[in-house]
Design a protein around this motif. Sequence first.
Motif, PDB file in Angstrom:
ATOM      1  N   VAL A   1       0.778  -1.232   0.057  1.00  0.00           N
ATOM      2  CA  VAL A   1      -0.109   0.048   0.079  1.00  0.00           C
ATOM      3  C   VAL A   1       0.955   1.188   0.111  1.00  0.00           C
ATOM      4  O   VAL A   1       1.582   1.251   0.865  1.00  0.00           O
ATOM      5  N   GLY A   2       0.703   2.094  -0.895  1.00  0.00           N
ATOM      6  CA  GLY A   2       1.342   3.554  -1.130  1.00  0.00           C
ATOM      7  C   GLY A   2       1.009   4.558  -0.454  1.00  0.00           C
ATOM      8  O   GLY A   2       0.315   4.495   0.861  1.00  0.00           O
ATOM      9  N   CYS A   3       0.989   5.694  -1.118  1.00  0.00           N
ATOM     10  CA  CYS A   3       0.670   6.933  -0.204  1.00  0.00           C
ATOM     11  C   CYS A   3      -0.957   7.236  -0.301  1.00  0.00           C
ATOM     12  O   CYS A   3      -1.163   8.320   0.277  1.00  0.00           O
ATOM     13  N   PHE A   4      -1.741   6.660  -1.273  1.00  0.00           N
ATOM     14  CA  PHE A   4      -2.839   6.836  -0.945  1.00  0.00           C
ATOM     15  C   PHE A   4      -3.935   5.453  -1.197  1.00  0.00           C
ATOM     16  O   PHE A   4      -3.391   4.565  -1.590  1.00  0.00           O
TER      17      PHE A   4
ATOM     18  N   GLU B   1      -4.569   8.401 -10.424  1.00  0.00           N
ATOM     19  CA  GLU B   1      -5.433   8.761  -8.969  1.00  0.00           C
ATOM     20  C   GLU B   1      -4.838   9.871  -8.142  1.00  0.00           C
ATOM     21  O   GLU B   1      -5.353  10.530  -7.450  1.00  0.00           O
ATOM     22  N   GLN B   2      -3.461   9.992  -8.318  1.00  0.00           N
ATOM     23  CA  GLN B   2      -2.619  10.828  -7.436  1.00  0.00           C
ATOM     24  C   GLN B   2      -3.315  12.131  -7.535  1.00  0.00           C
ATOM     25  O   GLN B   2      -2.955  13.119  -7.031  1.00  0.00           O
ATOM     26  N   TYR B   3      -3.664  12.450  -8.808  1.00  0.00           N
ATOM     27  CA  TYR B   3      -4.100  13.769  -9.265  1.00  0.00           C
ATOM     28  C   TYR B   3      -5.690  13.836  -9.405  1.00  0.00           C
ATOM     29  O   TYR B   3      -6.221  14.999  -9.886  1.00  0.00           O
TER      30      TYR B   3
ATOM     31  N   SER C   1       6.364  16.727 -10.329  1.00  0.00           N
ATOM     32  CA  SER C   1       5.766  15.281 -10.157  1.00  0.00           C
ATOM     33  C   SER C   1       5.322  14.775  -8.932  1.00  0.00           C
ATOM     34  O   SER C   1       6.097  15.130  -8.060  1.00  0.00           O
ATOM     35  N   LEU C   2       4.214  14.146  -8.906  1.00  0.00           N
ATOM     36  CA  LEU C   2       3.700  13.600  -7.546  1.00  0.00           C
ATOM     37  C   LEU C   2       3.571  12.246  -7.474  1.00  0.00           C
ATOM     38  O   LEU C   2       2.730  11.624  -8.356  1.00  0.00           O
ATOM     39  N   ILE C   3       4.034  11.427  -6.915  1.00  0.00           N
ATOM     40  CA  ILE C   3       4.073  10.096  -6.864  1.00  0.00           C
ATOM     41  C   ILE C   3       3.702   9.464  -8.360  1.00  0.00           C
ATOM     42  O   ILE C   3       4.230   9.708  -9.322  1.00  0.00           O
TER      43      ILE C   3
END
Length: 350
Positions: free
Chosen positions: A87-90, A105-107, A291-293
């Motif tokens: 499981v990562g950041c979200f 999905e990170q955005y 850049s975000l993950i």
Amino acid sequence: MLKTPAYAVASAKAPLAPYTIERREPGPHDVLIEILYCGVCHSDIHQARDEWGGSIFPMVPGHEIVGRVAQIGREVQKWQVGDTVGVGCFVDSCRQCEACRAGEEQYCERGMSLTYNGYEQDGKTPTYGGYSTRITVDENYVVRIPPGLPLERAAPLLCAGITTYSPLRRFGVTAGSRVAVVGLGGLGHVGVKLAKALGATVTVLSHSPGKRSAALELGADDFVATGDPEAFTAHAGRFDLILDTVSAQHDYNAYLNLLRRDGTMVLVGMPEPAPLSAAPLIVRRRRLTGSLIGGIRELQEMLDFCADHGVVADVEVIPIDKINEAYDRVVRSEVRYRFVIDLASLSGAV
């Protein structure tokens, strides 16, 4: 609800301490994961100490989670009990916006549900992270840890790996690309390994000349000490891409001048605001971006790539009761390069 041992911080000035949280029983599409290892990201420290503002207390940090599926919901299709997963950041997103539909999905335009220091999609239920013995997550926000990856060394890939892999892929790093990595910490050391695995010629840029041997041991082809007053002149126009992992304030303009025409500098650290001149961008049609993950699909792609190329993080494994000492050592840059908590040390506690 499932009472779960954890370590939490009660306020920005408090140390992490034993705490009990409640995890939900698995719903139809949920998996319950027994956490084996959790990496310690510098962002854990920023948020636990409320250095970015908006922290939610009590907080259970941790978003680099590796474990085994212990229970599945009745409609789960992707996972079976015993699977080794991450499981990562979200842990959720709206699933309906353009970004979510694109696998980014990170955005999420509504806002992803962070693994900790956030809220579920209902906007009310707080999320708690991996400094705990188990976590319940929707099956669609879980990834497979490929066979062959040492679990403790795979854990940091869930953040440090995807944070560096995503921009390297997005901006076209391939065999022969000339890549510079700014900073040789938790992010930078994985970035060096990934860029090399993609076939790039890699140079580490660091203000610490003592890191030269470490950079070369990690696979870098060259090292430039940026404290040398001649460094930015001697290497002007040299690189196709600069991956900037540094969170301390620094001069973007100087680094931009190290790019060739049409080169790209990608920020993945979050320093204080720094002055930016238009000239370094205009004169060589350079780009400065961030850049975000990465999304779930890219996160799985990254893990599979790492398994295929033998890319793992360099870690120091600690028991949970050493976490406050570890935080202080991270701040002093006294770890190479990521702490990872062995959650067996928390089993039966609290």
